[in-house]
Structure formats: structure tokens, C-alpha cells
Scaffold this motif. Structure first.
Motif, PDB file in Angstrom:
ATOM      1  N   ASP A  63      32.713  38.003  30.908  1.00  0.00           N
ATOM      2  CA  ASP A  63      32.227  36.646  30.609  1.00  0.00           C
ATOM      3  C   ASP A  63      33.331  35.629  30.879  1.00  0.00           C
ATOM      4  O   ASP A  63      33.082  34.531  31.345  1.00  0.00           O
ATOM      5  CB  ASP A  63      31.832  36.535  29.124  1.00  0.00           C
ATOM      6  CG  ASP A  63      30.604  37.369  28.797  1.00  0.00           C
ATOM      7  OD1 ASP A  63      29.743  37.509  29.690  1.00  0.00           O
ATOM      8  OD2 ASP A  63      30.518  37.876  27.661  1.00  0.00           O
ATOM      9  N   LEU A  64      34.569  36.026  30.534  1.00  0.00           N
ATOM     10  CA  LEU A  64      35.696  35.091  30.681  1.00  0.00           C
ATOM     11  C   LEU A  64      36.965  35.845  31.061  1.00  0.00           C
ATOM     12  O   LEU A  64      37.286  36.869  30.444  1.00  0.00           O
ATOM     13  CB  LEU A  64      35.932  34.354  29.337  1.00  0.00           C
ATOM     14  CG  LEU A  64      37.165  33.462  29.240  1.00  0.00           C
ATOM     15  CD1 LEU A  64      37.090  32.291  30.223  1.00  0.00           C
ATOM     16  CD2 LEU A  64      37.320  32.906  27.810  1.00  0.00           C
ATOM     17  N   VAL A  65      37.655  35.322  32.074  1.00  0.00           N
ATOM     18  CA  VAL A  65      38.994  35.842  32.397  1.00  0.00           C
ATOM     19  C   VAL A  65      39.972  34.680  32.292  1.00  0.00           C
ATOM     20  O   VAL A  65      39.693  33.572  32.762  1.00  0.00           O
ATOM     21  CB  VAL A  65      39.039  36.478  33.804  1.00  0.00           C
ATOM     22  CG1 VAL A  65      40.483  36.774  34.210  1.00  0.00           C
ATOM     23  CG2 VAL A  65      38.230  37.770  33.820  1.00  0.00           C
TER      24      VAL A  65
ATOM     25  N   THR B 224      44.630  45.426  41.012  1.00  0.00           N
ATOM     26  CA  THR B 224      43.265  45.555  40.527  1.00  0.00           C
ATOM     27  C   THR B 224      42.581  44.212  40.767  1.00  0.00           C
ATOM     28  O   THR B 224      43.234  43.259  41.192  1.00  0.00           O
ATOM     29  CB  THR B 224      43.218  45.959  39.029  1.00  0.00           C
ATOM     30  OG1 THR B 224      41.869  46.238  38.680  1.00  0.00           O
ATOM     31  CG2 THR B 224      43.746  44.857  38.130  1.00  0.00           C
ATOM     32  N   SER B 225      41.295  44.148  40.542  1.00  0.00           N
ATOM     33  CA  SER B 225      40.678  42.821  40.601  1.00  0.00           C
ATOM     34  C   SER B 225      39.620  42.728  39.515  1.00  0.00           C
ATOM     35  O   SER B 225      39.044  43.735  39.102  1.00  0.00           O
ATOM     36  CB  SER B 225      40.112  42.544  41.990  1.00  0.00           C
ATOM     37  OG  SER B 225      38.916  43.223  42.165  1.00  0.00           O
ATOM     38  N   VAL B 226      39.436  41.523  39.021  1.00  0.00           N
ATOM     39  CA  VAL B 226      38.421  41.294  37.988  1.00  0.00           C
ATOM     40  C   VAL B 226      37.496  40.188  38.443  1.00  0.00           C
ATOM     41  O   VAL B 226      37.937  39.213  39.052  1.00  0.00           O
ATOM     42  CB  VAL B 226      39.014  40.875  36.618  1.00  0.00           C
ATOM     43  CG1 VAL B 226      39.254  42.060  35.735  1.00  0.00           C
ATOM     44  CG2 VAL B 226      40.268  40.041  36.768  1.00  0.00           C
ATOM     45  N   LYS B 227      36.226  40.360  38.097  1.00  0.00           N
ATOM     46  CA  LYS B 227      35.247  39.307  38.370  1.00  0.00           C
ATOM     47  C   LYS B 227      34.927  38.625  37.051  1.00  0.00           C
ATOM     48  O   LYS B 227      34.937  39.266  35.988  1.00  0.00           O
ATOM     49  CB  LYS B 227      33.973  39.940  38.945  1.00  0.00           C
ATOM     50  CG  LYS B 227      34.040  40.145  40.451  1.00  0.00           C
ATOM     51  CD  LYS B 227      32.651  40.443  40.990  1.00  0.00           C
ATOM     52  CE  LYS B 227      32.641  40.501  42.505  1.00  0.00           C
ATOM     53  NZ  LYS B 227      33.037  39.229  43.143  1.00  0.00           N
TER      54      LYS B 227
ATOM     55  N   THR C 238      36.507  35.782  41.617  1.00  0.00           N
ATOM     56  CA  THR C 238      37.287  37.032  41.637  1.00  0.00           C
ATOM     57  C   THR C 238      38.782  36.750  41.595  1.00  0.00           C
ATOM     58  O   THR C 238      39.284  35.915  42.342  1.00  0.00           O
ATOM     59  CB  THR C 238      36.983  37.837  42.928  1.00  0.00           C
ATOM     60  OG1 THR C 238      35.576  37.825  43.142  1.00  0.00           O
ATOM     61  CG2 THR C 238      37.498  39.262  42.829  1.00  0.00           C
ATOM     62  N   ILE C 239      39.456  37.476  40.722  1.00  0.00           N
ATOM     63  CA  ILE C 239      40.911  37.335  40.630  1.00  0.00           C
ATOM     64  C   ILE C 239      41.554  38.678  40.942  1.00  0.00           C
ATOM     65  O   ILE C 239      41.212  39.703  40.338  1.00  0.00           O
ATOM     66  CB  ILE C 239      41.309  36.869  39.218  1.00  0.00           C
ATOM     67  CG1 ILE C 239      40.730  35.474  38.983  1.00  0.00           C
ATOM     68  CG2 ILE C 239      42.820  36.827  39.044  1.00  0.00           C
ATOM     69  CD1 ILE C 239      40.570  35.149  37.555  1.00  0.00           C
TER      70      ILE C 239
END
Ligand code: FAD
Ligand code: NAD
Length: 471
Positions: free
Chosen positions: A8-10, A136-139, A125-126
């Protein structure tokens, strides 16, 4: 690279802004991750800012007091020795206890802590370069940028954090310098200058403006602060600009001249502290990949709900507008998460306190007298000196005063300025008063315990709408 998971939040940055937003989001039931590249949570404030500087301020004050202010109290001490290594260890203990505490709070509130450097791959995407190696990557549906700030460098001087230092070097010197020149008489210059002056350095502060204290400090209070810090041994060169620095053997010559041009002189130093302000830090974030730009001061531009032009990406803390203060960052963190979860949030930028943790402390909230005068509002001022306060007298710590500025017609408080013992704690009452739109009479008619320093606060309010009793 591992497979991208959507949150939901990065949050990018685990400083005060970032970690508070992460905890608040976890408490609100969002799935949340916080990316921090330092290897420790808490950012500038916990690792190299508020906390270590206050540890050194507290312990250097104690040392200075034991050296100079015990006899009149009936305490006779033997030989007093500085153990700088141990003083630094005490500082590190406070820092590590607090940063570990945040890791615990992350676990408690289901915040995923990603240790690495985050950069935008695209709008949702980060990519993260992990500290322990790999990527790694997070959406994310929502993103908060909270990457903070860094010291503004002085042109022509290369920071090595040993001889030419920023605050980061100033909290970690291995020995007390003989002569320290501080460039910039703002909060960092005066706090860190105080520490090393108390520990025995000859400290000269060079300030471009005609007043110390940095932006916001009331001119009358700044004058008193300068007088009192001067009595402790600090030297000040106001209206003076640093032109250049040159190495001469182990030491430096700092060439200064009058700000308006003219008289030049050279000051010797073996350590130079550059404290001319801080600037937003957004390097390596990959902003170019999402088309977001910074303004001429490097700040990320946002609207009233902390949104960039991409509304799911928000910005809080030192890397955007407003004072660079930890408690300001904290307020914004809570508000930004509330905008995500509830569509409303609130920060009163007119009631954010400022504190300088020298001795005596200086604290203020609201407008200073110069600002009120410039606004054209008719105003009145009431003051009360600590020399007339029973507790300050009992404590043999009587320097300073409380000053209220109020609207002449309505008596509504416009600003409160304190220089004196415990000013930083006392300003909380002033902030509450301002937040609730109090008049000086509201404060003056409120009972304050006796004997406390806070009676000076009440009496300064009384002196604004009427008369103080004890002065
Ligand atoms: P920061 O604390 O700077 O945190 C940002 C974090 O983001 C950093 O840890 C950084 O490593 C991380 N980061 C940056 N880019 C990335 C990336 N791409 N990926 C992952 N992580 C990233 N304020 C007060 O209110 N009271 C004080 O007494 C006080 N004393 C201070 C003393 C000193 C010496 C200094 C320098 C500052 C002091 N401040 C004080 C100011 C206070 O430290 C800041 O206002 C506060 O830290 C701002 O919080 P922030 O989260 O916005 O930024
Ligand atoms: P500052 O803006 O408070 O003060 C910088 C000072 O340097 C100003 O007085 C400015 O006039 C002067 N200056 C600028 N350029 C100069 C030059 N070339 N020569 C001489 N003087 C020059 O900045 P800071 O003290 O570096 O602190 C940075 C930030 O960190 C501030 O935003 C401050 O709020 C925050 N901070 C807060 C605390 C606290 O809350 N107690 C403590 C430390 C730092």
C-alpha cells in the motif's frame, strides 16, 4: 533480483520523517515498507544530529559546571579530568539504544524494513541496491519520499570531517581542538561551538549577518544569547564573511572580511566547522525516471497534501519546504499518512517550536518581534527576567527572560521567546497556548506550581496584559 511485491505504501528514507510515517501507516493497517540506506534507522536526527549533539551538550555542560560552578554551591571537588573517549561512548550508547528501539517499533507495527538505497524505476516501482549485496524491487500504490538533507558545503573547502568538518565531524572529534573557527552562527554553529568551547577549545564564530541564532530567533533574545555565550568564552565576528581558507602546516588560516567589504583579517584555526545551513538531499533517487524536479533550492515541490505532480508520490521532512526540524518532519509524517488513509491531515506551521540547546537554552514559537513589526499589526510586549523567579534564584541559574508578544487589541498571543534554563521544555506550554489561540490573560490566569521556572512564563504573560507580581 527478487520478485516485486506490491505494498500500500513504500517510504524512501528511514529518518524521523520516514520512520514515523512507516509506524503510523502500520498502525493504520496499511502494508508498508521503509527503505533506508544508512544501515541504521532514525536518519540524521538519531545518528548524527539531534541525539548525539544533545548527549555532548548535556555532558559538556556538566563538565563545565563542575569546573566553574560548584564552590558557591558548597561542593568542593578534586581534580576534574575530561575523558573524551568515554564521553563519546556515552553518546554512542544513547544513539544505539534509540535506533534499535525504532527497529523494535517496526516489528511491532508490521513495517517491513529494507536495508538499501532506493531509486525510482518507474512511477510505482522502486529498485533497491541492498546493503548486504544484491538488488530487489518493490511496487507500491503510494510512495513517500523522505530522503532528508545534508550539510551545505563551503565553496573552496574540502570537508574531511577531521580538520574541516560539518556537524558530523563535530560530534566525533578525537581530541579537543586548540582553536576552532565556526563558519555560520546558526543553531549548529552555536550548539557545537558551545560543546567544544566548554571542553576547552578557543572558539570563534564568524557570522555573515548582524545577529547570531539563524533564521527565526528574536533579535533582542539573540543579543542576550550572544552576551551570555560570550561570557562563557566564545568569540563572535558578526557582519563578517569568510573569503577563503588556506592550510599553513597543520593548521589553517581563515581569511575574513567585513560583509559590506573592507577590513580583512586572518584567523588561525586547527579545526574549521562549516555550519552555513543544510540543503535537501535527493541524489541518486532516479527522479529523472519519473519526471519530478526540484526547485532552485533543491527542494521537492509539493501541494498542501504533500503530493508531487504525481499524486500518489508524497514528500515530507527536510527534503521539502519548511523548517528543517525533527518534530516538523514528525508532524508531516502523521499528516501525510492520514491524507492517504482518511483524505485529511493537519499541520499548523504557525505553531512549530524552535529550540537551541545551549546554556542557557533559547526557545521560541510563533512570530518574533521583527516579524510582527514588519506585519504592521499593533502589538504589545511583556517580559519577565529569571533573576526575579524564585526557582531560578534557588538554583543559582538566573540568566535570561521570557518574552510574550501579543496583539494590542485582542491580546491574542503572536509569539513567545524564552532564553533561560529549561527554555526548551517550557516552550511546550507556549506552543499549546498558540495552537489553541490563547490570549496572554488565559496564560496569566492559569495556576503554575510554586516554586517552578514556569512561574516566570506566567508572570511574563501577566506583564503583557497587566503587571507581573514579582518584578
Ligand atoms: P533525515 O533525518 O536526514 O533522514 C533521511 C534518511 O533517508 C537518511 O537516513 C538517509 O540515509 C536516507 N536516504 C536518503 N536517500 C535514500 C535513498 N535513496 N534510499 C534509502 N534511504 C535514503 N532537529 C530538531 O528538531 N532538534 C534538534 O535538536 C536537532 N539537532 C540537530 C543537530 C544536528 C547536528 C543536525 C545536523 C540536525 C539537527 N536537527 C535537529 C535537524 C533534524 O536532524 C532533521 O530535521 C531531521 O533529521 C529531518 O528528518 P528527515 O527524516 O526529513 O531526514
Ligand atoms: P542555520 O540556517 O541555522 O544557520 C546558518 C547560519 O550561517 C546563518 O546564521 C547564516 O547567516 C550563516 N551563514 C550562511 N552563509 C555564511 C557564510 N558564507 N559566512 C558566514 N555565515 C554564513 O543552519 P545550521 O546551523 O547549519 O543548521 C542547519 C539546520 O539544522 C537548520 O535548519 C536547523 O534548524 C537544524 N538544526 C536544528 C537544531 C535544533 O533544533 N536544536 C540543531 C541543529 C541543527
Amino acid at each position: 533480483a527478487s520478485e516485486a511485491a506490491e505494498k500500500d505504501l513504500v517510504i524512501i528514507g528511514g529518518g524521523v520523517a520516514g520512520y514515523v510515517a512507516a509506524i503510523k501507516a502500520g498502525q493504520s493497517g496499511l502494508s508498508v515498507a521503509c527503505i533506508e540506506k544508512r544501515g541504521m534507522l532514525g536518519g540524521t536526527c538519531l545518528n548524527v544530529g539531534c541525539i548525539p549533539s544533545k548527549s555532548l551538550l548535556n555532558n559538556s555542560h556538566l563538565y563545565h559546571q563542575i569546573l566553574h560552578d560548584t564552590k558557591q554551591r558548597g561542593i568542593e571537588v578534586g581534580e576534574v579530568k575530561l575523558n573524551l573517549e568515554q564521553m563519546m561512548k556515552a553518546k554512542e550508547t544513547s544513539v544505539s539504544g534509540l535506533t534499535k528501539g525504532i527497529e523494535f517499533l517496526f516489528k511491532k507495527n508490521n513495517v517491513e524494513y529494507i536495508k538499501g538505497t532506493g531509486a525510482f524505476a518507474d512511477e510505482h516501482t522502486i529498485n533497491v541496491n541492498l546493503i548486504d549485496g544484491g538488488e530487489t524491487s518493490v511496487k507500491a500504490k503510494n510512495i513517500i519520499i523522505a530522503t532528508g538533507s545534508e550539510a551545505t558545503p563551503f565553496p573552496g573547502m574540502t570537508i574531511d570531517e577531521e580538520k574541516i568538518i560539518t556537524s558530523t565531524g563535530a560530534i566525533a572529534l578525537k581530541q579537543v581542538p586548540k582553536k576552532m573557527v565556526v563558519i555560520g552562527g546558526g543553531i549548529i554553529g552555536l550548539e557545537m561551538g558551545s560543546v567544544w568551547s566548554r571542553l576547552g577549545a578557543e572558539v570563534t564564530v564568524v557570522e555573515f549577518l548582524g545577529q547570531i541564532g539563524g533564521p527565526g530567533m528574536d533579535a533582542e533574545i539573540a543579543k542576550q544569547a550572544q552576551k551570555l555565550l560570550g561570557k562563557q568564552g566564545m568569540k563572535f565576528k558578526l557582519n563578517t564573511k569568510v573569503k577563503s581558507g588556506e592550510e599553513s602546516g597543520e593548521a589553517f588560516k581563515i581569511n575574513v572580511e567585513a560583509a559590506k567589504g573592507g577590513k580583512e583579517e586572518a584567523i588561525d584555526a586547527d579545526v574549521v566547522l562549516v555550519a552555513i545551513g543544510r540543503r535537501p538531499y535527493t541524489a541518486g533517487l532516479g527522479l529523472e525516471n519519473i519526471g519530478i524536479e526540484t526547485d532552485d533550492k533543491g527542494r521537492l515541490v509539493i501541494d498542501q497534501e504533500y503530493r508531487t505532480k504525481l499524486p500518489h508520490i508524497r514528500v515530507i521532512g527536510d527534503c521539502t519546504f519548511g523548517p528543517m526540524l525533527a518534530h516538523k518532519a514528525e508532524e508531516e509524517a502523521v499528516a501525510a499518512v492520514e491524507f492517504i488513509t482518511k483524505n485529511y491531515g493537519h499541520v499548523n506551521y504557525g505553531a512549530i517550536p524552535s529550540v537551541m540547546y545551549t546554556h542557557p537554552e533559547v526557545a521560541w514559537v510563533g512570530q518574533n518581534e521583527q516579524e510582527v513589526k514588519a506585519s504592521g499589526v499593533k502589538y504589545k510586549v511583556g517580559t519577565f527576567p529569571f533573576s526575579a523567579n524564585s526557582r531560578a534564584k534557588t538554583n543559582l541559574d538566573t540568566e535570561g527572560m521570557v518574552k510574550f508578544i501579543a496583539d494590542a487589541e485582542t491580546d491574542r498571543i503572536l509569539g513567545i521567546h524564552i532564553i533561560g534554563p529549561n527554555a526548551g521544555e517550557m516552550i511546550a506550554e507556549g506552543t499549546l497556548a498558540l495552537e489553541y489561540g490563547a490570549s496572554t490573560e488565559d496564560v496569566g490566569r492559569t495556576s503554575h506550581a510554586h516554586p517552578t521556572l514556569s512561574e516566570a512564563f506566567k508572570e511574563a504573560a501577566m506583564a503583557t496584559y497587566g503587571k507581573a507580581i514579582h518584578y
